[in-house]
Design a protein around this motif. Structure first.
Motif, PDB file in Angstrom:
ATOM      1  N   MET A   1       0.845  -1.198   0.000  1.00  0.00           N
ATOM      2  CA  MET A   1       0.000   0.000   0.000  1.00  0.00           C
ATOM      3  C   MET A   1       0.878   1.245   0.000  1.00  0.00           C
ATOM      4  SD  MET A   1      -2.917   1.068   2.765  1.00  0.00           S
ATOM      5  CE  MET A   1      -3.824   2.601   2.608  1.00  0.00           C
ATOM      6  N   LEU A   2       0.560   2.229  -0.836  1.00  0.00           N
ATOM      7  CA  LEU A   2       1.335   3.452  -0.906  1.00  0.00           C
ATOM      8  C   LEU A   2       1.085   4.317   0.319  1.00  0.00           C
ATOM      9  CD1 LEU A   2       0.815   4.428  -4.644  1.00  0.00           C
ATOM     10  CD2 LEU A   2       2.810   3.346  -3.618  1.00  0.00           C
ATOM     11  N   ARG A   3       2.165   4.907   0.843  1.00  0.00           N
ATOM     12  CA  ARG A   3       2.041   5.791   1.991  1.00  0.00           C
ATOM     13  C   ARG A   3       2.076   7.235   1.525  1.00  0.00           C
ATOM     14  NH1 ARG A   3       6.562   4.453   6.265  1.00  0.00           N
ATOM     15  NH2 ARG A   3       5.553   6.278   7.198  1.00  0.00           N
ATOM     16  N   PRO A   4       1.261   8.111   2.151  1.00  0.00           N
ATOM     17  CA  PRO A   4       1.356   9.526   1.829  1.00  0.00           C
ATOM     18  C   PRO A   4       2.760  10.036   2.122  1.00  0.00           C
ATOM     19  CG  PRO A   4      -0.622   9.056   3.113  1.00  0.00           C
ATOM     20  CD  PRO A   4       0.215   7.820   3.140  1.00  0.00           C
ATOM     21  N   VAL A   5       3.265  10.931   1.294  1.00  0.00           N
ATOM     22  CA  VAL A   5       4.622  11.446   1.443  1.00  0.00           C
ATOM     23  C   VAL A   5       4.560  12.936   1.733  1.00  0.00           C
ATOM     24  CG1 VAL A   5       6.840  11.780   0.308  1.00  0.00           C
ATOM     25  CG2 VAL A   5       5.532   9.689  -0.114  1.00  0.00           C
TER      26      VAL A   5
ATOM     27  N   LEU B   1       9.909  13.086   1.624  1.00  0.00           N
ATOM     28  CA  LEU B   1      10.387  13.252   0.256  1.00  0.00           C
ATOM     29  C   LEU B   1      11.889  13.519   0.257  1.00  0.00           C
ATOM     30  CD1 LEU B   1       9.278  13.414  -2.692  1.00  0.00           C
ATOM     31  CD2 LEU B   1       9.247  15.894  -2.398  1.00  0.00           C
ATOM     32  N   GLY B   2      12.331  14.391   1.167  1.00  0.00           N
ATOM     33  CA  GLY B   2      13.755  14.678   1.267  1.00  0.00           C
ATOM     34  C   GLY B   2      14.562  13.467   1.687  1.00  0.00           C
TER      35      GLY B   2
ATOM     36  N   ALA C   1      14.342  11.823 -11.511  1.00  0.00           N
ATOM     37  CA  ALA C   1      14.625  11.042 -12.718  1.00  0.00           C
ATOM     38  C   ALA C   1      16.108  10.713 -12.826  1.00  0.00           C
ATOM     39  CB  ALA C   1      14.161  11.805 -13.955  1.00  0.00           C
ATOM     40  N   VAL C   2      16.966  11.593 -12.312  1.00  0.00           N
ATOM     41  CA  VAL C   2      18.408  11.328 -12.311  1.00  0.00           C
ATOM     42  C   VAL C   2      18.712  10.043 -11.546  1.00  0.00           C
ATOM     43  CG1 VAL C   2      20.641  12.192 -11.496  1.00  0.00           C
ATOM     44  CG2 VAL C   2      19.003  13.761 -12.561  1.00  0.00           C
ATOM     45  N   LEU C   3      17.891   9.747 -10.547  1.00  0.00           N
ATOM     46  CA  LEU C   3      18.095   8.574  -9.689  1.00  0.00           C
ATOM     47  C   LEU C   3      17.173   7.419 -10.077  1.00  0.00           C
ATOM     48  CD1 LEU C   3      18.283  10.626  -6.386  1.00  0.00           C
ATOM     49  CD2 LEU C   3      20.204   9.677  -7.672  1.00  0.00           C
ATOM     50  N   ASP C   4      16.643   7.476 -11.309  1.00  0.00           N
ATOM     51  CA  ASP C   4      15.747   6.428 -11.821  1.00  0.00           C
ATOM     52  C   ASP C   4      14.504   6.268 -10.950  1.00  0.00           C
ATOM     53  OD1 ASP C   4      17.392   5.826 -13.986  1.00  0.00           O
ATOM     54  OD2 ASP C   4      18.590   4.414 -12.811  1.00  0.00           O
ATOM     55  N   ALA C   5      14.010   7.367 -10.432  1.00  0.00           N
ATOM     56  CA  ALA C   5      12.782   7.366  -9.631  1.00  0.00           C
ATOM     57  C   ALA C   5      11.813   8.364 -10.250  1.00  0.00           C
ATOM     58  CB  ALA C   5      13.079   7.730  -8.180  1.00  0.00           C
ATOM     59  N   ARG C   6      10.568   8.293  -9.850  1.00  0.00           N
ATOM     60  CA  ARG C   6       9.579   9.224 -10.382  1.00  0.00           C
ATOM     61  C   ARG C   6       8.696   9.759  -9.259  1.00  0.00           C
ATOM     62  NH1 ARG C   6       7.184   4.203 -11.832  1.00  0.00           N
ATOM     63  NH2 ARG C   6       5.022   3.996 -11.099  1.00  0.00           N
ATOM     64  N   ILE C   7       8.107  10.902  -9.520  1.00  0.00           N
ATOM     65  CA  ILE C   7       7.208  11.552  -8.569  1.00  0.00           C
ATOM     66  C   ILE C   7       5.775  11.335  -9.034  1.00  0.00           C
ATOM     67  CG2 ILE C   7       6.421  13.772  -7.676  1.00  0.00           C
ATOM     68  CD1 ILE C   7       8.952  13.021  -6.397  1.00  0.00           C
ATOM     69  N   GLU C   8       4.920  10.869  -8.130  1.00  0.00           N
ATOM     70  CA  GLU C   8       3.497  10.746  -8.415  1.00  0.00           C
ATOM     71  C   GLU C   8       2.731  11.577  -7.395  1.00  0.00           C
ATOM     72  OE1 GLU C   8       2.330   6.682  -8.504  1.00  0.00           O
ATOM     73  OE2 GLU C   8       3.359   6.260 -10.401  1.00  0.00           O
ATOM     74  N   ILE C   9       1.816  12.396  -7.880  1.00  0.00           N
ATOM     75  CA  ILE C   9       1.046  13.279  -7.016  1.00  0.00           C
ATOM     76  C   ILE C   9      -0.305  12.647  -6.713  1.00  0.00           C
ATOM     77  CG2 ILE C   9       0.009  15.559  -6.779  1.00  0.00           C
ATOM     78  CD1 ILE C   9       3.047  15.546  -6.773  1.00  0.00           C
ATOM     79  N   THR C  10      -0.632  12.539  -5.434  1.00  0.00           N
ATOM     80  CA  THR C  10      -1.926  12.014  -5.013  1.00  0.00           C
ATOM     81  C   THR C  10      -2.622  13.050  -4.142  1.00  0.00           C
ATOM     82  OG1 THR C  10      -1.068   9.750  -5.012  1.00  0.00           O
ATOM     83  CG2 THR C  10      -3.128  10.146  -3.817  1.00  0.00           C
ATOM     84  N   PRO C  11      -3.616  13.759  -4.671  1.00  0.00           N
ATOM     85  CA  PRO C  11      -4.332  14.741  -3.847  1.00  0.00           C
ATOM     86  C   PRO C  11      -5.165  14.048  -2.780  1.00  0.00           C
ATOM     87  CG  PRO C  11      -5.392  14.511  -5.983  1.00  0.00           C
ATOM     88  CD  PRO C  11      -4.134  13.696  -6.043  1.00  0.00           C
ATOM     89  N   LEU C  12      -5.151  14.587  -1.575  1.00  0.00           N
ATOM     90  CA  LEU C  12      -5.925  14.044  -0.462  1.00  0.00           C
ATOM     91  C   LEU C  12      -6.982  15.066  -0.063  1.00  0.00           C
ATOM     92  CD1 LEU C  12      -2.992  12.622   1.708  1.00  0.00           C
ATOM     93  CD2 LEU C  12      -4.385  11.403   0.028  1.00  0.00           C
ATOM     94  N   TRP C  13      -8.210  14.579   0.114  1.00  0.00           N
ATOM     95  CA  TRP C  13      -9.309  15.488   0.461  1.00  0.00           C
ATOM     96  C   TRP C  13     -10.340  14.730   1.278  1.00  0.00           C
ATOM     97  CZ3 TRP C  13     -14.522  15.801  -1.699  1.00  0.00           C
ATOM     98  CH2 TRP C  13     -15.213  16.960  -1.301  1.00  0.00           C
ATOM     99  N   ARG C  14     -10.502  15.133   2.531  1.00  0.00           N
ATOM    100  CA  ARG C  14     -11.525  14.552   3.404  1.00  0.00           C
ATOM    101  C   ARG C  14     -11.488  13.027   3.409  1.00  0.00           C
ATOM    102  NH1 ARG C  14     -16.784  18.349   1.909  1.00  0.00           N
ATOM    103  NH2 ARG C  14     -15.798  20.342   2.414  1.00  0.00           N
ATOM    104  N   GLY C  15     -10.319  12.506   3.681  1.00  0.00           N
ATOM    105  CA  GLY C  15     -10.184  11.056   3.733  1.00  0.00           C
ATOM    106  C   GLY C  15     -10.344  10.445   2.360  1.00  0.00           C
ATOM    107  N   GLY C  16     -11.310   9.557   2.216  1.00  0.00           N
ATOM    108  CA  GLY C  16     -11.544   8.906   0.933  1.00  0.00           C
ATOM    109  C   GLY C  16     -12.615   9.576   0.106  1.00  0.00           C
ATOM    110  N   ALA C  17     -13.026  10.771   0.509  1.00  0.00           N
ATOM    111  CA  ALA C  17     -14.130  11.433  -0.190  1.00  0.00           C
ATOM    112  C   ALA C  17     -13.774  11.802  -1.620  1.00  0.00           C
ATOM    113  CB  ALA C  17     -14.558  12.686   0.578  1.00  0.00           C
ATOM    114  N   LEU C  18     -12.487  12.055  -1.895  1.00  0.00           N
ATOM    115  CA  LEU C  18     -12.097  12.437  -3.249  1.00  0.00           C
ATOM    116  C   LEU C  18     -12.334  11.295  -4.230  1.00  0.00           C
ATOM    117  CD1 LEU C  18     -10.892  14.537  -5.119  1.00  0.00           C
ATOM    118  CD2 LEU C  18      -8.620  13.696  -4.519  1.00  0.00           C
ATOM    119  N   ASP C  19     -12.013  10.060  -3.813  1.00  0.00           N
ATOM    120  CA  ASP C  19     -12.260   8.910  -4.684  1.00  0.00           C
ATOM    121  C   ASP C  19     -13.744   8.781  -5.009  1.00  0.00           C
ATOM    122  OD1 ASP C  19      -9.606   8.227  -4.780  1.00  0.00           O
ATOM    123  OD2 ASP C  19      -9.728   6.845  -3.087  1.00  0.00           O
TER     124      ASP C  19
END
Length: 250
Positions: free
Chosen positions: A1-5, A10-11, A60-78
């Motif tokens: 499961m992905l964890r919020p960052v 991130l640093g 990207a220099v480190l072969d990694a990528r950034i994914e943005i996941t907006p969070l809003w009122r728990g699971g209400a955004l989904d």
């Protein structure tokens, strides 16, 4: 499961990846086109005013990528996104049914190792035609969207025969998107890819739905329905012009 960052995590992730690659801060900075102090601040969790593009370039220099996941009122955004998707699916199904099509929603399939679901599989028995409809609220991956649409269209004859009991001689496809400025800008940015995969647009799509036959691979912007908002995406609608009356002289 992905964890919020958050910024600190991130640093820490950047520092761990850099050390694993045995790179210095100055090496990462040079490859990403930023200053060493930017890398240093980021590793300490000071994201500050860094743009998303800069963050992606650094990781990207480190072969990694950034994914943005907006969070809003728990699971209400989904739930909010699911509701909008369901509304657009319902809108499209109503248009197709009004033009004489049978519609099956969320048709799942598993054939030859390929699995998935079709948002709306529409059938026109009189014309032996099938229409594979993919409804998207947001275009997150253009290449993946095209690839999945190709697979569903390729398997449509078999899926349709199992679902409706007859074998189609014509198979077409639609990518249906909400008609808003953000979506139109994204489509414009990826015009070469989307134009090649889905070259057909509004008028041709509406004509084809009324009288299916021949090839169709279209991208259709479908407007939201609001009170007093009547848009030209209704199949079979016609514009009525008011006749001008010229006063007669006595």
């Amino acid at each position: 499961m992905l964890r919020p960052v958050d910024d600190q995590r991130l640093g820490a992730a950047l520092r761990a990846l850099r050390r694993r690659r045995r790179m210095r801060q100055v090496d990462v900075a040079a490859a990403a086109g930023v200053s060493r102090s930017t890398i240093s601040r980021l590793e300490r969790g000071h994201v500050g005013t860094l743009t998303l593009g800069t963050l992606r370039a650094i990781f990207a220099v480190l072969d990694a990528r950034i994914e943005i996941t907006p969070l809003w009122r728990g699971g209400a955004l989904d739930r909010l996104l699911d509701e909008r998707h369901a509304e657009l699916v319902g809108r499209l199904a109503g248009i197709l049914q009004g033009a004489g099509w049978e519609t099956a929603i969320e048709v799942t399939f598993s054939h030859y190792g390929e699995r998935g679901s079709i948002d709306i599989l529409a059938a026109h028995p009189a014309r032996r035609a099938l229409l594979v409809n993919e409804v998207k609220i947001d275009l997150t991956s253009i290449e993946e969207t095209v690839r999945r649409s190709d697979a569903k269209t390729r398997l449509a004859v078999t899926i349709g025969e199992q679902r409706f009991g007859w074998r189609a001689t014509t198979v077409a496809r639609l990518l249906v998107l909400p008609d808003d400025a953000t979506t139109r800008r994204r489509v414009a940015r990826h015009a070469p890819v989307l134009g090649a995969a889905f070259p057909d647009r509004g008028h041709k799509i509406r004509r084809w739905i009324r009288a299916p036959g021949g090839r169709l691979s279209g991208l259709w912007f479908l407007a939201d329905v609001r009170p007093g908002n009547v848009r030209g995406d209704r199949v079979g609608s016609s514009r009525v012009r008011r006749s001008r009356t010229t006063p007669t002289r006595a």
